[in-house]
Design a protein around this motif. Structure first.
Motif: not given
Length: 156
Positions: A126-127, A129-138
């Protein structure tokens, strides 16, 4: 041919070498000796802890083997000998301790380790997935700066 015969004899005699019972311990009565060996195979060496007293070469294991044989010669039943040793050393002396309130941890520890391991794997997944998801909004400039900091140099 001679080497093959030597290898075969070594393999056949290896189980006998694994037993730690010394010749001076063996009882003259074959039935009592068989009972002693069966009991010794069920009892944990308190020094080695993952061997039975029948397999262990520790001094305490020898003392326990002799104690088992003495009690057998005195006429004690197998259950009386087990009860005596459990009273003296606790359920831990049995290689297969009974399931009861005081031994639940011995029986439950493998399951607790499996559950904890599964929890760690799920948390890490889960962590990740969360770290890759956080870079998608850059934005493009933020992504380029992040890539340069990480040493990717635009290889995203």
């Amino acid at each position: 041919m001679l080497r093959r015969l030597a290898l075969l004899l070594t393999l056949l005699l290896a189980p006998l070498a694994a037993m730690a019972v010394e010749p001076d311990e063996i009882l003259s009565d074959a039935k009592l000796e068989a009972r002693a060996r069966a009991l010794s195979a069920e009892l944990r060496c308190m020094v080695c802890q993952n061997e039975s007293i029948d397999e262990s070469h520790a001094d305490l294991a020898r003392d326990l083997r002799l104690l088992v044989r003495e009690r057998l010669q005195a006429g004690d039943s197998d259950e009386q000998i087990r009860a005596f040793l459990v009273q003296r050393y606790g359920d831990f002396i049995l290689l297969k301790p009974p399931f009861k309130l005081t031994t639940w941890l011995l029986w439950g520890a493998p399951f607790l380790v499996l559950i904890a391991g599964a929890g760690v794997i799920i948390f890490a997944a889960r962590r990740g997935r969360a770290s890759t998801a956080s870079t998608d909004g850059l934005s493009e400039s933020e992504r380029a700066k992040l890539d340069s900091l990480l040493g990717k140099d635009g290889l995203s």
